[in-house]
Design a protein around this motif. Structure first.
Motif, PDB file in Angstrom:
ATOM      1  N   VAL A 198       3.202   1.923 -11.936  1.00  0.00           N
ATOM      2  CA  VAL A 198       2.177   0.976 -12.378  1.00  0.00           C
ATOM      3  C   VAL A 198       2.759  -0.393 -12.766  1.00  0.00           C
ATOM      4  O   VAL A 198       2.295  -1.441 -12.298  1.00  0.00           O
ATOM      5  CB  VAL A 198       1.437   1.549 -13.617  1.00  0.00           C
TER       6      VAL A 198
ATOM      7  N   ILE B 284      -0.949   4.880 -18.811  1.00  0.00           N
ATOM      8  CA  ILE B 284      -1.219   3.479 -18.451  1.00  0.00           C
ATOM      9  C   ILE B 284      -1.244   3.354 -16.930  1.00  0.00           C
ATOM     10  O   ILE B 284      -0.268   3.685 -16.260  1.00  0.00           O
ATOM     11  CB  ILE B 284      -0.132   2.548 -19.036  1.00  0.00           C
TER      12      ILE B 284
ATOM     13  N   MET C 179       0.218  14.157  -4.278  1.00  0.00           N
ATOM     14  CA  MET C 179      -0.357  13.020  -3.560  1.00  0.00           C
ATOM     15  C   MET C 179      -0.549  13.344  -2.082  1.00  0.00           C
ATOM     16  O   MET C 179       0.050  14.280  -1.562  1.00  0.00           O
ATOM     17  CB  MET C 179       0.568  11.805  -3.684  1.00  0.00           C
TER      18      MET C 179
ATOM     19  N   PHE D 151      -1.718  -5.296 -20.805  1.00  0.00           N
ATOM     20  CA  PHE D 151      -1.467  -6.493 -21.613  1.00  0.00           C
ATOM     21  C   PHE D 151      -2.556  -6.745 -22.656  1.00  0.00           C
ATOM     22  O   PHE D 151      -2.422  -7.631 -23.481  1.00  0.00           O
ATOM     23  CB  PHE D 151      -1.359  -7.730 -20.707  1.00  0.00           C
TER      24      PHE D 151
ATOM     25  N   TRP E 108       3.259   5.831 -14.469  1.00  0.00           N
ATOM     26  CA  TRP E 108       3.960   6.173 -13.223  1.00  0.00           C
ATOM     27  C   TRP E 108       3.495   5.243 -12.107  1.00  0.00           C
ATOM     28  O   TRP E 108       2.333   5.253 -11.707  1.00  0.00           O
ATOM     29  CB  TRP E 108       3.669   7.623 -12.845  1.00  0.00           C
TER      30      TRP E 108
ATOM     31  N   SER F 239      -3.903   4.748 -14.891  1.00  0.00           N
ATOM     32  CA  SER F 239      -4.161   6.178 -14.623  1.00  0.00           C
ATOM     33  C   SER F 239      -4.513   6.474 -13.170  1.00  0.00           C
ATOM     34  O   SER F 239      -4.415   7.622 -12.741  1.00  0.00           O
ATOM     35  CB  SER F 239      -5.283   6.680 -15.545  1.00  0.00           C
TER      36      SER F 239
ATOM     37  N   HIS G  28       3.309  -3.263 -10.579  1.00  0.00           N
ATOM     38  CA  HIS G  28       2.129  -3.816  -9.893  1.00  0.00           C
ATOM     39  C   HIS G  28       1.333  -4.751 -10.796  1.00  0.00           C
ATOM     40  O   HIS G  28       0.192  -5.089 -10.477  1.00  0.00           O
ATOM     41  CB  HIS G  28       1.193  -2.683  -9.450  1.00  0.00           C
TER      42      HIS G  28
ATOM     43  N   PHE H 294      -3.029  12.686 -13.509  1.00  0.00           N
ATOM     44  CA  PHE H 294      -1.944  12.936 -14.461  1.00  0.00           C
ATOM     45  C   PHE H 294      -2.479  13.011 -15.895  1.00  0.00           C
ATOM     46  O   PHE H 294      -1.872  13.662 -16.747  1.00  0.00           O
ATOM     47  CB  PHE H 294      -0.826  11.898 -14.257  1.00  0.00           C
TER      48      PHE H 294
HETATM   49  C1  LIG Z   1       0.116   3.017  -7.637  1.00  0.00           C
HETATM   50  S1  LIG Z   1      -1.181   3.302  -8.771  1.00  0.00           S
HETATM   51  C2  LIG Z   1      -0.485   4.626  -9.763  1.00  0.00           C
HETATM   52  C3  LIG Z   1      -1.552   5.493 -10.362  1.00  0.00           C
HETATM   53  C4  LIG Z   1      -1.065   6.711 -11.164  1.00  0.00           C
HETATM   54  N1  LIG Z   1      -0.285   6.321 -12.316  1.00  0.00           N
HETATM   55  C5  LIG Z   1      -0.298   7.679 -10.309  1.00  0.00           C
HETATM   56  O1  LIG Z   1       0.841   7.991 -10.619  1.00  0.00           O
HETATM   57  O2  LIG Z   1      -0.854   8.125  -9.309  1.00  0.00           O
HETATM   58  C6  LIG Z   1      -1.087   1.911  -9.852  1.00  0.00           C
HETATM   59  C7  LIG Z   1      -2.274   1.816 -10.808  1.00  0.00           C
HETATM   60  O3  LIG Z   1      -1.952   0.830 -11.803  1.00  0.00           O
HETATM   61  C8  LIG Z   1      -3.098   0.070 -12.090  1.00  0.00           C
HETATM   62  N2  LIG Z   1      -2.705  -1.202 -12.685  1.00  0.00           N
HETATM   63  C9  LIG Z   1      -2.196  -2.301 -12.082  1.00  0.00           C
HETATM   64  N3  LIG Z   1      -1.995  -3.285 -12.968  1.00  0.00           N
HETATM   65  C10 LIG Z   1      -2.383  -2.800 -14.177  1.00  0.00           C
HETATM   66  C11 LIG Z   1      -2.425  -3.347 -15.489  1.00  0.00           C
HETATM   67  N4  LIG Z   1      -2.043  -4.611 -15.746  1.00  0.00           N
HETATM   68  N5  LIG Z   1      -2.865  -2.582 -16.503  1.00  0.00           N
HETATM   69  C12 LIG Z   1      -3.281  -1.290 -16.258  1.00  0.00           C
HETATM   70  N6  LIG Z   1      -3.280  -0.731 -15.039  1.00  0.00           N
HETATM   71  C13 LIG Z   1      -2.831  -1.468 -14.004  1.00  0.00           C
HETATM   72  C14 LIG Z   1      -3.774  -0.042 -10.727  1.00  0.00           C
HETATM   73  O4  LIG Z   1      -5.132  -0.412 -10.837  1.00  0.00           O
HETATM   74  C15 LIG Z   1      -3.565   1.340 -10.148  1.00  0.00           C
HETATM   75  O5  LIG Z   1      -4.632   2.224 -10.439  1.00  0.00           O
END
Ligand SMILES: C[S@@+](CC[C@H](N)C(=O)[O-])C[C@H]1O[C@@H](n2cnc3c(N)ncnc32)[C@H](O)[C@@H]1O
Length: 286
Positions: A121, A51, A208, A103, A119, A53, A124, A58
Motif C-alpha cells: 500500500v 491500512i 490472490m 495521511f 501490505w 485494506s 502507492h 486480510f
Molecule cells: C495493491 S492494493 C493492496 C490491498 C491489500 N492491502 C492487499 O494486500 O491485498 C493497495 C491499496 O492501497 C490503497 N491506498 C492507496 N493509497 C492509499 C492511502 N493514501 N491511504 C490508504 N489507502 C491507500 C488503494 O486504494 C488500494 O486499495
C-alpha cells in the motif's frame, strides 16, 4: 506540490478489488489467514489496523485470527465498499471500515494499535517514506508493524512510466496490454519448465488471483520502491526493532514485477517519542 488526497491520477484499485472479491472462497481466506499469521503471529485479543485494506481479505483474516478489534481503512471508496461486504459476511460487529487516507487518520489513533498491517500500500500513496513513518506512528509501544513494499529493481523507472500510462488508458486498451503481458508471462514460465495453467489456477500464496494481480501490477500508480536495507535503516531511525524480512522470490525480478518484500518490526516501549511524525493540517507532499 502534490495533493496526497487527490486520487484523480491514481489507478482505480477499488474496481479491481470489487471484481476480485467475487472469487473469494474458503481456500483463498485460508491462504490469506496463513499469510497474516506468518507475519503478525497470534492476534487473539489484539487491535488490528489494516491500512489500504483493498478487498478486505486480510481484515477478514485478522478477525478469524482472533483480533479483538479490526479497523480497515482505504483511500478508494470501492475498496472500502468491498472490504465492508467481506467483513459483513463474517457476522461479527468488532470491526469498522472507513474511507480515509493513511495521511488523514486522526491524532487520537497514534500509539493505539497492537498491530498495524499495510501490505502493498504505502508505495502507492505518492509519498512512500512519509506514509511509512505515518503508518508506523499508529503502533502501540510493544506492538507490531507489518508492511510490504515493492523491492527496487533496475527496471523501476520503466515500470513507473508504464503504470502512469496504463492507468490512464481506456479499458479495451488495458485488456490488450494485459493479454500481451500474460502471454509473455506464460512463455517465460514454459521456458523455465513451469506450468502456467497450474500457476493461473492456483493463484499466489496470499489467496490472490493472477489475473487481478497483473491488472494491479500493470496499473498500480503512484509507484515507488525500496531496497530492504533502506527500509530497515529507516525503521531503525524511528526506533523500531527489525524482526523479519521476507524478500519476494521471483524469477527475472523486475521483468514481470518487482515483487513485494515483507517486513516485520517491533516497537519497543520507549520508541514513542521517536516515531511520532510532525502533524500537518493537510496532506501535501513537500
Ligand atoms: C495493491 S492494493 C493492496 C490491498 C491489500 N492491502 C492487499 O494486500 O491485498 C493497495 C491499496 O492501497 C490503497 N491506498 C492507496 N493509497 C492509499 C492511502 N493514501 N491511504 C490508504 N489507502 C491507500 C488503494 O486504494 C488500494 O486499495
Amino acid at each position: 506540490m502534490t495533493d496526497l488526497l487527490d486520487v484523480s491520477t491514481h489507478f482505480r484499485f477499488g474496481q479491481n478489488w470489487a471484481d476480485y472479491s467475487k472469487l473469494v472462497d474458503e481456500r483463498r481466506i485460508t491462504d490469506a489467514r496463513e499469510s497474516v499469521e506468518s507475519l503478525c503471529g497470534d492476534l487473539t485479543g489484539k487491535t488490528f489496523l489494516d491500512i489500504g485494506s483493498g478487498s478486505g481479505l486480510f481484515s477478514v483474516s485478522a478477525l478469524r485470527l482472533g483480533a479483538k478489534e479490526v479497523v480497515a481503512v482505504d483511500i478508494d471508496e470501492d475498496s472500502v465498499a468491498t472490504t465492508r461486504k467481506l467483513l459483513t459476511g463474517e457476522g461479527r460487529d468488532n470491526w469498522r471500515a472507513e474511507r480515509i487516507s493513511v495521511f488523514e487518520l486522526p491524532d487520537h489513533v497514534h500509539d493505539k494499535f497492537d498491530v498495524v498491517y499495510s501490505w502493498g500500500v504505502l508505495h502507492h500513496t505518492g509519498a512512500m517514506w512519509r506514509a511509512v513513518e505515518t503508518a508506523a506512528s499508529f503502533v502501540k509501544p510493544g506492538g507490531t508493524f507489518a508492511i510490504s513494499l515493492y523491492e527496487k529493481t533496475p527496471l523501476c523507472g520503466f515500470w513507473k512510466r508504464e503504470k502512469r500510462f496504463y492507468s490512464l488508458l481506456p479499458k479495451p486498451a488495458q485488456v490488450t496490454i494485459r493479454i500481451g503481458y500474460h502471454a509473455a508471462w506464460a512463455a517465460a514460465l514454459l521456458l523455465t519448465g513451469h506450468n502456467p495453467v497450474r500457476r493461473w489456477r492456483e493463484g499466489n500464496e496470499r489467496g490472490m488471483s493472477i489475473a487481478h494481480d497483473a491488472h494491479d501490477w500493470l496499473g498500480g500508480f503512484p509507484y515507488e520502491s525500496a531496497a530492504p536495507a533502506e527500509v530497515i535503516s529507516f525503521m531503525k531511525k524511528l526506533g523500531f526493532e527489525h524482526r523479519q524480512t521476507v524478500p519476494y522470490r521471483i524469477r527475472l525480478k523486475g521483468l514481470f514485477g518487482s515483487g513485494c518484500a515483507e517486513y516485520v518490526f517491533h516497537k519497543p516501549e520507549e520508541a514513542v517519542a521517536k516515531s511520532a511524525p510532525k502533524r500537518r493540517s493537510r496532506a501535501k507532499a513537500g
